[in-house]
Design an enzyme around this catalytic site. Structure first.
Site, PDB file in Angstrom:
ATOM      1  N   CYS A   1      -9.177  -8.626  -7.852  1.00  0.00           N
ATOM      2  CA  CYS A   1      -9.911  -7.405  -8.213  1.00  0.00           C
ATOM      3  C   CYS A   1      -9.921  -7.220  -9.737  1.00  0.00           C
ATOM      4  O   CYS A   1      -9.219  -7.917 -10.479  1.00  0.00           O
ATOM      5  CB  CYS A   1      -9.292  -6.191  -7.525  1.00  0.00           C
ATOM      6  SG  CYS A   1      -7.837  -5.520  -8.383  1.00  0.00           S
TER       7      CYS A   1
ATOM      8  N   CYS B   1      -6.507  -6.542 -11.434  1.00  0.00           N
ATOM      9  CA  CYS B   1      -5.681  -7.755 -11.486  1.00  0.00           C
ATOM     10  C   CYS B   1      -6.206  -8.735 -12.517  1.00  0.00           C
ATOM     11  O   CYS B   1      -5.431  -9.399 -13.213  1.00  0.00           O
ATOM     12  CB  CYS B   1      -5.595  -8.407 -10.108  1.00  0.00           C
ATOM     13  SG  CYS B   1      -4.611  -7.437  -8.952  1.00  0.00           S
TER      14      CYS B   1
ATOM     15  N   GLU C   1       0.832  -1.213   0.000  1.00  0.00           N
ATOM     16  CA  GLU C   1       0.000   0.000   0.000  1.00  0.00           C
ATOM     17  C   GLU C   1       0.860   1.253   0.000  1.00  0.00           C
ATOM     18  O   GLU C   1       2.095   1.205   0.139  1.00  0.00           O
ATOM     19  CB  GLU C   1      -0.949  -0.037   1.205  1.00  0.00           C
ATOM     20  CG  GLU C   1      -1.909  -1.213   1.095  1.00  0.00           C
ATOM     21  CD  GLU C   1      -3.039  -1.202   2.107  1.00  0.00           C
ATOM     22  OE1 GLU C   1      -2.949  -0.473   3.130  1.00  0.00           O
ATOM     23  OE2 GLU C   1      -4.019  -1.925   1.870  1.00  0.00           O
TER      24      GLU C   1
ATOM     25  N   CYS D   1      -1.658  -4.634  -5.723  1.00  0.00           N
ATOM     26  CA  CYS D   1      -2.249  -5.856  -5.163  1.00  0.00           C
ATOM     27  C   CYS D   1      -1.234  -7.003  -5.174  1.00  0.00           C
ATOM     28  O   CYS D   1      -0.300  -7.027  -5.988  1.00  0.00           O
ATOM     29  CB  CYS D   1      -3.452  -6.294  -5.989  1.00  0.00           C
ATOM     30  SG  CYS D   1      -4.869  -5.210  -5.851  1.00  0.00           S
TER      31      CYS D   1
ATOM     32  N   GLU E   1      -1.607  -9.984  -6.257  1.00  0.00           N
ATOM     33  CA  GLU E   1      -1.610 -10.758  -7.509  1.00  0.00           C
ATOM     34  C   GLU E   1      -0.731 -10.099  -8.564  1.00  0.00           C
ATOM     35  O   GLU E   1       0.001 -10.771  -9.290  1.00  0.00           O
ATOM     36  CB  GLU E   1      -3.050 -10.880  -8.050  1.00  0.00           C
ATOM     37  CG  GLU E   1      -3.982 -11.657  -7.139  1.00  0.00           C
ATOM     38  CD  GLU E   1      -4.715 -10.780  -6.120  1.00  0.00           C
ATOM     39  OE1 GLU E   1      -4.135  -9.784  -5.643  1.00  0.00           O
ATOM     40  OE2 GLU E   1      -5.871 -11.109  -5.815  1.00  0.00           O
TER      41      GLU E   1
HETATM   42  N1  THU Z   1      -5.955  -6.410  -2.505  1.00  0.00           N
HETATM   43  C1  THU Z   1      -5.130  -7.365  -3.019  1.00  0.00           C
HETATM   44  O1  THU Z   1      -3.909  -7.366  -2.784  1.00  0.00           O
HETATM   45  N2  THU Z   1      -5.674  -8.314  -3.814  1.00  0.00           N
HETATM   46  C2  THU Z   1      -7.005  -8.438  -4.085  1.00  0.00           C
HETATM   47  O2  THU Z   1      -7.413  -9.342  -4.791  1.00  0.00           O
HETATM   48  C3  THU Z   1      -7.953  -7.482  -3.506  1.00  0.00           C
HETATM   49  C4  THU Z   1      -7.361  -6.347  -2.784  1.00  0.00           C
HETATM   50  C5  THU Z   1      -5.386  -5.416  -1.586  1.00  0.00           C
HETATM   51  C6  THU Z   1      -5.342  -4.017  -2.083  1.00  0.00           C
HETATM   52  C7  THU Z   1      -5.358  -3.243  -0.775  1.00  0.00           C
HETATM   53  O3  THU Z   1      -4.042  -3.162  -0.264  1.00  0.00           O
HETATM   54  C8  THU Z   1      -6.176  -4.097   0.158  1.00  0.00           C
HETATM   55  O4  THU Z   1      -6.160  -5.394  -0.407  1.00  0.00           O
HETATM   56  C9  THU Z   1      -7.615  -3.635   0.344  1.00  0.00           C
HETATM   57  O5  THU Z   1      -8.253  -3.460  -0.867  1.00  0.00           O
END
Ligand code: THU
Length: 133
Positions: free
Chosen positions: A90, A93, A48, A57, A59
């Protein structure tokens, strides 16, 4: 068909990666592990940023690691999160993964549950290289 031993390996790798997640804002930690056709496994976690939109993310972090290592064919992806139900990747991704692995098999885990997804089912009619012609 992805072998049970492959999923076990990917789950373990994704759980380890999740423990490295940098998620001070959402506190929602995610780990991912991507298996290439060569057999090599690449991991990622969410990273983040105080400028929230710069967040990566898990992935896509795993995807970038695989590509940087020279892999181009990816066969299976494990995702681990602390959500109440296994999460699908998401939308961003899904699009990124579809570029290199449109037929990717995905298994998503929580502490005590798992769900299977196929990327094609999650992103039908994807925009891709062919769309540019
Ligand atoms: N996030 C992921 O790393 N992968 C996903 O498939 C969904 C969301 C992360 C992004 C962010 O840091 C946190 O999860 C909340 O959305």
């Amino acid at each position: 068909m992805t072998a049970r031993s492959t999923w076990e390996e990917l789950e373990q790798a994704a759980r380890r990666a999740r423990s490295q997640a940098y998620a001070p804002y959402s506190r929602f930690t995610v780990g991912a592990a991507l298996k290439a056709k060569s057999g090599a496994v690449f991991v990622g976690c969410n990273v983040e940023n105080a400028s929230y939109g710069a967040t990566i993310c898990a992935e896509r972090a795993a995807l970038a690691a695989a590509i940087a290592a020279g892999e181009r064919e990816l066969v299976a992806l494990a995702i681990v999160s602390g959500a109440s139900d296994p999460i699908p990747p998401c939308g961003i991704c899904r699009q990124s993964l579809a570029e290199l692995a449109p037929e990717l098999s995905i298994r998503s885990f929580t502490d005590d549950a798992q769900t299977d997804f196929e990327l094609q089912g999650l992103l039908p009619s994807a925009f891709g290289a062919k769309s540019l012609t």
